[in-house]
Enzyme design. Structure first.
Site, PDB file in Angstrom:
ATOM      1  N   LYS A 160      -9.955  16.068  39.966  1.00 21.07           N
ATOM      2  CA  LYS A 160     -10.471  17.078  39.138  1.00 21.07           C
ATOM      3  C   LYS A 160     -11.617  17.760  39.767  1.00 21.07           C
ATOM      4  O   LYS A 160     -12.480  17.140  40.729  1.00 21.07           O
ATOM      5  CB  LYS A 160     -10.846  16.406  37.669  1.00 21.07           C
ATOM      6  N   HIS A 216       5.940  14.020  38.258  1.00 27.74           N
ATOM      7  CA  HIS A 216       5.312  14.560  37.270  1.00 27.74           C
ATOM      8  C   HIS A 216       6.136  15.574  36.066  1.00 27.74           C
ATOM      9  O   HIS A 216       7.094  15.806  36.782  1.00 27.74           O
ATOM     10  CB  HIS A 216       3.996  15.495  37.444  1.00 27.74           C
ATOM     11  N   ARG A 217       5.912  15.612  35.066  1.00 25.59           N
ATOM     12  CA  ARG A 217       6.782  16.351  34.109  1.00 25.59           C
ATOM     13  C   ARG A 217       6.166  17.474  33.592  1.00 25.59           C
ATOM     14  O   ARG A 217       6.922  17.583  32.411  1.00 25.59           O
ATOM     15  CB  ARG A 217       7.138  15.179  33.225  1.00 25.59           C
ATOM     16  N   GLY A 236      -6.053  12.627  29.277  1.00 23.28           N
ATOM     17  CA  GLY A 236      -6.827  12.175  28.461  1.00 23.28           C
ATOM     18  C   GLY A 236      -7.316  10.667  28.164  1.00 23.28           C
ATOM     19  O   GLY A 236      -8.004  10.111  27.408  1.00 23.28           O
ATOM     20  N   ALA A 294      -6.460   8.421  35.369  1.00 29.18           N
ATOM     21  CA  ALA A 294      -7.432   9.259  34.501  1.00 29.18           C
ATOM     22  C   ALA A 294      -8.058  10.250  35.470  1.00 29.18           C
ATOM     23  O   ALA A 294      -8.596   9.838  36.488  1.00 29.18           O
ATOM     24  CB  ALA A 294      -8.573   8.315  33.896  1.00 29.18           C
ATOM     25  N   GLY A 295      -7.835  11.465  35.047  1.00 31.53           N
ATOM     26  CA  GLY A 295      -8.817  12.404  35.737  1.00 31.53           C
ATOM     27  C   GLY A 295     -10.300  12.663  35.308  1.00 31.53           C
ATOM     28  O   GLY A 295     -11.023  12.211  35.939  1.00 31.53           O
ATOM     29  N   GLY A 296     -10.407  13.177  34.181  1.00 30.39           N
ATOM     30  CA  GLY A 296     -11.565  13.301  33.481  1.00 30.39           C
ATOM     31  C   GLY A 296     -12.307  12.149  33.174  1.00 30.39           C
ATOM     32  O   GLY A 296     -13.482  12.050  33.380  1.00 30.39           O
TER      33      GLY A 296
HETATM   34  C1  RUB Z   1      -4.458  14.476  33.335  1.00 29.03           C
HETATM   35  C2  RUB Z   1      -3.455  15.631  33.467  1.00 29.03           C
HETATM   36  C3  RUB Z   1      -2.111  15.588  33.474  1.00 29.03           C
HETATM   37  C4  RUB Z   1      -1.472  14.636  32.245  1.00 29.03           C
HETATM   38  C5  RUB Z   1      -0.188  15.505  31.694  1.00 29.03           C
HETATM   39  O1  RUB Z   1      -5.748  14.779  33.483  1.00 29.03           O
HETATM   40  O2  RUB Z   1      -3.927  16.723  33.267  1.00 29.03           O
HETATM   41  O3  RUB Z   1      -1.474  16.528  34.191  1.00 29.03           O
HETATM   42  O4  RUB Z   1      -1.269  13.483  33.111  1.00 29.03           O
HETATM   43  O5  RUB Z   1       0.197  14.373  30.792  1.00 29.03           O
HETATM   44  P1  RUB Z   1      -6.850  14.036  32.444  1.00 29.03           P
HETATM   45  P2  RUB Z   1       1.532  13.652  30.914  1.00 29.03           P
HETATM   46  O6  RUB Z   1      -6.817  12.380  32.998  1.00 29.03           O
HETATM   47  O7  RUB Z   1      -8.299  14.443  32.922  1.00 29.03           O
HETATM   48  O8  RUB Z   1      -6.354  14.222  31.150  1.00 29.03           O
HETATM   49  O9  RUB Z   1       1.519  12.817  32.101  1.00 29.03           O
HETATM   50  O10 RUB Z   1       1.746  13.088  29.518  1.00 29.03           O
HETATM   51  O11 RUB Z   1       2.655  14.655  31.137  1.00 29.03           O
END
Ligand code: RUB
Length: 409
Positions: free
Chosen positions: A150, A266-267, A339, A360-362
């Site tokens: 991030k 990724h989806r 999240g 986890a990104g954030g």
């Molecule tokens: C995670 C983020 C991803 C999500 C998508 O960042 O933005 O693209 O995983 O969600 P952070 P999903 O950890 O900061 O929220 O995997 O459910 O499609």
């Protein structure tokens, strides 16, 4: 002529049909709704075609075997999917094609897909899957612990790679590009992969095993070229946004012998297809197709703990789809992301079990003391839960985790 798509309570041989269940929202009664789908997607149309013979109907017509409440169960003869060329696109054009646009149906949702082994066996599926992914990382049992670099976009390659290095030193096993980063001018793929690979080599020398998934989402005619570029520069894992690229892009990668690294799936965009409870395609059906197409790890959600919309029962079904038996296809790693932060790990693992990649990104980069401390805190949370220790108790002796809990709990 007796042509009737209703065959209520007929037991279909699972080897002779692709069987789908749909929920339907419509003013039509459920039997008529089922018939509309079956005829549209097999031998019929809005009127009786004079060219439709009883023989054609008997051999290729779909059958509605259940129509109850708001649910229909329809079997499509396996011969409707025969031939060497059609593949997943053709399967989808039938079971998830025109039916979604029929004016008489306000909503239709494909909620279950059952495939005969004859069809599944045409797909090699995941080339790495859970077992080989865990082997690469030398992590046989506990959850994989990862981050998403991030901000999503904006870091130049060197700073990007430094994020990965700090995360690795903090004890993470995985990191990845975000879904919106591919080859932008401020962080071109070639340079990014090369910088990250250098850092991963250093980490390995220092005793930290980690892989990073590089997003090579692109048009199908460029996907193998993008994979080559990443692999030539040392990529240890590739990533694609499977719904924007298409399942065929994933399959092309997974089945190409030159792609000898796992594929993270990724989806992004799935919410447009999966979120409306009355319309679209459920994530568990998408998960099944990703398993056939050869993904090695797939985002399936955080069981309601994180920032993204969740249907917990559906996510449990996705987990089962990735980990359960599917005519012998290797299992793939469920990824929980969106999240997350260390404080959510106990609740998450309660639902996911150990077979999960937690990301986890954030929840890593937002740690008050930066990425390395954020990574340590996440790893500490996973270690605590995997060892059955209460998170708060563990935090008393682990400063990074304590600070993360103070910030986010
Ligand atoms: C995670 C983020 C991803 C999500 C998508 O960042 O933005 O693209 O995983 O969600 P952070 P999903 O950890 O900061 O929220 O995997 O459910 O499609």
């Amino acid at each position: 002529m007796s042509i009737d798509y209703l065959a209520l309570d007929e037991e279909l041989d699972q080897e002779d049909y692709i069987i789908c269940e749909y929920t339907v929202k419509s003013d039509l009664n459920i039997k008529t709704a089922g018939k509309r789908i079956a005829e549209e997607e097999s031998t019929g149309t809005w009127t009786h075609p004079t060219t439709l013979s009883e023989d054609i109907f008997k051999n290729y017509g779909a059958k509605v075997t259940k129509a109850q409440g708001n649910r229909v169960r329809i079997g499509y003869p396996v011969i409707d999917f025969s031939g060497d060329i059609g593949g997943i696109p053709q399967i989808l054009s039938i079971i998830a094609g025109n039916l979604f646009g029929l004016e008489s149906l306000e909503g239709v949702r494909l909620v279950q897909l059952e495939l005969p082994s004859e069809i599944v066996k045409q797909y090699p599926g995941p080339q790495f899957g859970i077992t080989r992914l865990r082997n690469i990382l030398d992590r046989p049992e506990k959850p994989l612990v990862g981050t998403i670099v991030k901000p999503k976009i904006g870091l130049p390659p060197k700073e990007f790679a430094d994020y990965v290095y700090q995360a690795g030193r903090g004890g993470l096993t995985n990191s990845k590009d975000d879904e919106t980063l591919v080859d932008q001018d401020f962080c071109p793929l070639e340079e990014r992969v090369s910088e990250v690979s250098e850092k991963l080599d250093i980490l390995e020398e220092e005793g930290y095993k980690m892989i990073h998934a590089h997003n090579i989402s692109t048009t199908s005619h460029k996907i193998l070229e993008a994979a080559d570029l990443a692999l030539e520069n040392g990529a240890r894992q590739l990533m694609i946004d499977v719904l924007t690229v298409g399942f065929s892009g994933l399959q092309a990668l997974a089945e190409d012998p030159s792609v000898d690294v796992p594929i993270h799936v990724h989806r992004a965009m799935h919410g447009a297809i999966t979120k409306n409870p009355h319309h679209g395609i459920s994530m568990s059906v998408i998960s099944k197709i990703v398993r056939m197409a050869g993904g090695d790890a797939l985002h399936i959600g955080t069981y309601g703990t994180g920032k993204m919309h969740a249907e917990v029962d559906e996510e449990l079904k996705c987990k089962e789809t990735l980990l359960g038996d599917m005519h012998g296809l290797p299992k793939l790693m469920p990824v929980a992301s969106g999240g997350l932060h260390p404080g959510l790990v106990p609740e998450l693992i309660k639902m996911s079990g150990m077979e999960v990649q937690i990301q986890a990104g954030g929840g890593v980069s937002g740690h008050p003391d930066g990425v390395r401390s954020g990574a340590k805190a996440l790893r500490q949370a996973v270690d605590a839960v995997s060892e059955g220790v209460d998170l708060k108790e563990y935090a008393e002796k682990h400063r990074e985790l304590r600070k993360a809990l103070e910030k986010w709990m």
